[in-house]
Design a protein around this motif. Structure first.
Motif, short mmCIF file in Angstrom:
data_model
loop_
_atom_site.label_atom_id
_atom_site.label_comp_id
_atom_site.label_asym_id
_atom_site.label_seq_id
_atom_site.Cartn_x
_atom_site.Cartn_y
_atom_site.Cartn_z
N GLY A 180 0.82 -1.45 -0.05
CA GLY A 180 0.28 0.07 0.13
C GLY A 180 0.53 1.09 0.01
N PHE A 181 0.37 2.42 -0.45
CA PHE A 181 0.92 3.91 -0.11
C PHE A 181 1.46 3.69 0.67
N ALA A 182 2.17 4.93 0.84
CA ALA A 182 2.99 5.51 2.47
C ALA A 182 3.88 7.13 1.45
N MET A 183 3.33 7.85 3.00
CA MET A 183 4.25 8.72 2.40
C MET A 183 4.13 10.10 3.56
N HIS A 184 5.42 10.41 3.82
CA HIS A 184 6.70 11.40 4.37
C HIS A 184 5.84 12.67 4.35
N SER A 185 5.43 13.76 5.76
CA SER A 185 5.01 15.48 5.30
C SER A 185 5.91 15.80 6.75
N VAL A 233 8.51 18.14 13.62
CA VAL A 233 7.26 17.99 13.33
C VAL A 233 6.88 17.05 12.34
N SER A 234 6.97 15.75 12.03
CA SER A 234 6.44 15.10 11.23
C SER A 234 4.86 14.20 11.09
N ARG A 235 4.85 14.63 9.61
CA ARG A 235 3.46 14.15 9.79
C ARG A 235 3.68 12.60 8.28
N LEU A 236 3.01 11.97 8.58
CA LEU A 236 3.30 10.61 7.44
C LEU A 236 1.81 10.10 7.56
N ASP A 240 3.64 0.96 16.79
CA ASP A 240 4.42 0.00 17.02
C ASP A 240 4.61 -0.26 15.32
N ARG A 241 3.06 -0.62 15.34
CA ARG A 241 2.86 -1.24 14.14
C ARG A 241 2.45 -0.47 13.13
N ILE A 242 2.35 1.17 12.55
CA ILE A 242 2.51 2.32 12.15
C ILE A 242 4.25 2.21 11.83
N TRP A 243 4.72 2.59 12.84
CA TRP A 243 6.36 2.70 12.58
C TRP A 243 6.61 1.64 11.57
N GLU A 244 6.57 0.46 11.86
CA GLU A 244 6.73 -0.72 11.13
C GLU A 244 6.29 -0.42 9.75
N ALA A 245 5.28 -0.45 9.58
CA ALA A 245 4.58 -0.33 8.12
C ALA A 245 5.48 0.97 7.16
N LYS A 294 13.16 8.11 10.81
CA LYS A 294 13.26 8.29 12.31
C LYS A 294 12.25 8.33 12.42
N GLU A 295 11.94 7.65 14.33
CA GLU A 295 10.93 7.22 15.02
C GLU A 295 10.81 8.16 16.00
N GLY A 296 9.73 8.52 16.60
CA GLY A 296 8.97 9.65 17.55
C GLY A 296 8.24 9.13 17.82
#
Ligand code: RFL
Ligand code: PHB
Length: 386
Positions: free
Chosen positions: A207-212, A218-221, A237-242, A255-257
């Motif tokens: 599936g699609f993923a996006m990094h804004s 502050v990151s918007r994903l 955890d599941r979100i960061w992994e995906a 980078k995770e936060g």
């Protein structure tokens, strides 16, 4: 109460229009059903085209945007193993700006306060009357429980996809188009520095993923998920992994936060058959909605505000209705362009699980990576040069 223009909705469309008119000496009153705090905190758009930035500058609310916003020259498009930069500046000489809708709302509210412009937040029972006449009105109950009526010459319906303005138009469904997509976005806001200098749009078989982003910290994903998905099934955890899996690239690390906000949003394209009925005009999401993949919703709303604003100024200053009557056709040209572009970006980047569709999408993206004409087309649509 009497005013020249009654505006329903204090989202970006309503407040941009109110400021545009005020600077031309035209009075308006804004009615909004939510609280000011709610509207200012509502997380939505982040990406502004040149002409939206120009409008915000013109109506005197561009100062913080230029100071705190981030100017981007392009975007990254990715398929597994390959990330390509599409450089708008180099291709067509224009850039885009990253600046949150929450911040635009605050800047618009502050400008309205400074000018003493009334905004009736927390109103209920908002209803439109006599829109076929020269004296339409809006009735509502204010936050203290008082019944109020605004008599005006024009009503601007800036009340979003779910508001009452569009419903007030008889036969509005005739010529209206809607497509609901078979996927949704899971959006998160995270207190972590962006892992990229510009936005990443990534195709992946999962599936699609996006990094804004919203700022240096502050990151918007976003993640494509099934529309029936329950947010409770998505731990941080599941979100960061995906996200890490779908945007993976050798030598690059996500980078995770701490995640401060997460929700799931449906995706639809909608164009209203009519944007005008008598003295009622639909502006922004009230008249049309796009899926967020092309970053067009707020930008198209800014375009409506300019066209309707020009028509209203002509009406009050020259007594001519021709600009008002031309509004719908003028606005719709842009609306259909952004509708097509958002549909194209959405259908090219979101996976259906069907291998034939996957191969067609990958072929299209690989062709785009090699083909400057297609990149130029994407750039023109993304920055909104029409
Ligand atoms: P809004 O923002 O929906 O505002 C309408 C206002 O009307 C109020 N209202 C009422 N008021 C009085 N009485 C009633 N009965 C009312 N019913 C509703 C609502 O409370 C609200 O305050 O419409 P507007 O002003 O036309 O602005 C449209 C934009 O908000 C929207 O198009 C964008 O957020 C879309 N969008 C993006 N657009 C971009 O240009 N660039 C982007 O990067 C971008 N990213 C996004 C987005 C939208 C997203 N979501 C959540 C749909 C990202 C996301 C995730
Ligand atoms: C965002 O920053 O929220 C954003 C940016 C670009 C899009 C959609 C959303 O296409």
């Amino acid at each position: 109460m009497k005013t020249q223009v009654a505006i329903i909705g204090a989202g970006p469309s309503g407040l941009m229009l109110s400021r545009y008119l005020a600077l031309q000496g035209i009075e308006s009153i804004v009615v909004e059903d939510r609280s000011r705090e709610y509207v200012e905190a509502r997380i939505r758009a982040g990406l502004l085209e040149t002409q939206a930035v120009n409008l915000l500058d013109e109506i005197g609310v561009g100062e913080r945007l230029h100071r705190e916003g981030m100017e981007h020259n392009g975007i990254y498009l990715q398929i597994p193993g390959e990330r390509h930069h599409i450089d708008f500046k180099e291709l067509i000489g224009y850039t885009v700006w990253v600046y949150g809708q929450t911040e635009i709302q605050k800047d618009l509210d502050a400008a309205c306060d400074k000018a003493g412009q009334p905004i009736y937040y927390e109103s209920s029972n908002v209803e439109l009357h006599n829109i076929d006449s020269d004296n339409p009105s809006v009735s509502f109950v204010d936050k203290d429980g008082n019944a109020q009526v605004i008599e005006a010459s024009i009503i601007a319906g800036c009340d979003g996809f779910w508001g009452p303005s569009r419903q007030a138009i008889p036969g509005v469904e005739v010529g209206s188009f809607e497509r609901v997509y078979p996927y949704s976005w899971l959006g998160v806001m995270a207190n972590v520095a962006p892992s990229t200098d510009e936005l990443i749009y990534a195709w992946h078989p999962d599936g699609f993923a996006m990094h804004s982003m919203r700022s240096d910290s502050v990151s918007r994903l976003y993640l494509q998920v099934d529309p029936t998905e329950d947010i409770a099934n998505w731990s941080d955890d599941r979100i960061w992994e995906a996200l890490a899996k779908r945007m993976a690239l050798t030598g690059w690390e996500l980078k995770e936060g701490p995640i401060t906000e997460k929700n799931i949003l449906a995706m639809r394209s909608f164009v209203s058959g009519k944007l005008q009925h008598g003295r009622l005009f639909l502006v922004g999401d009230a008249g049309h909605t796009v899926p967020p993949t092309g970053a067009k919703g707020l930008n198209a709303a800014a375009n409506d505000v300019r066209f309707l604003g020009e028509g209203i100024v002509e009406f009050f200053k020259q007594g001519s209705e021709s600009g008002l009557n031309a509004y719908s056709d003028r606005a719709k040209e842009t609306i259909w362009r952004v509708t097509h572009f958002s549909w194209w970006m959405t259908t090219m980047l979101h996976t259906s699980g069907n291998e034939f569709d996957n191969q067609l999408q990958l072929s299209q993206l690989k062709h785009l990576f090699k083909n400057k004409a297609l990149q130029t087309n994407l750039a023109q649509n993304y920055v909104g040069i029409r």
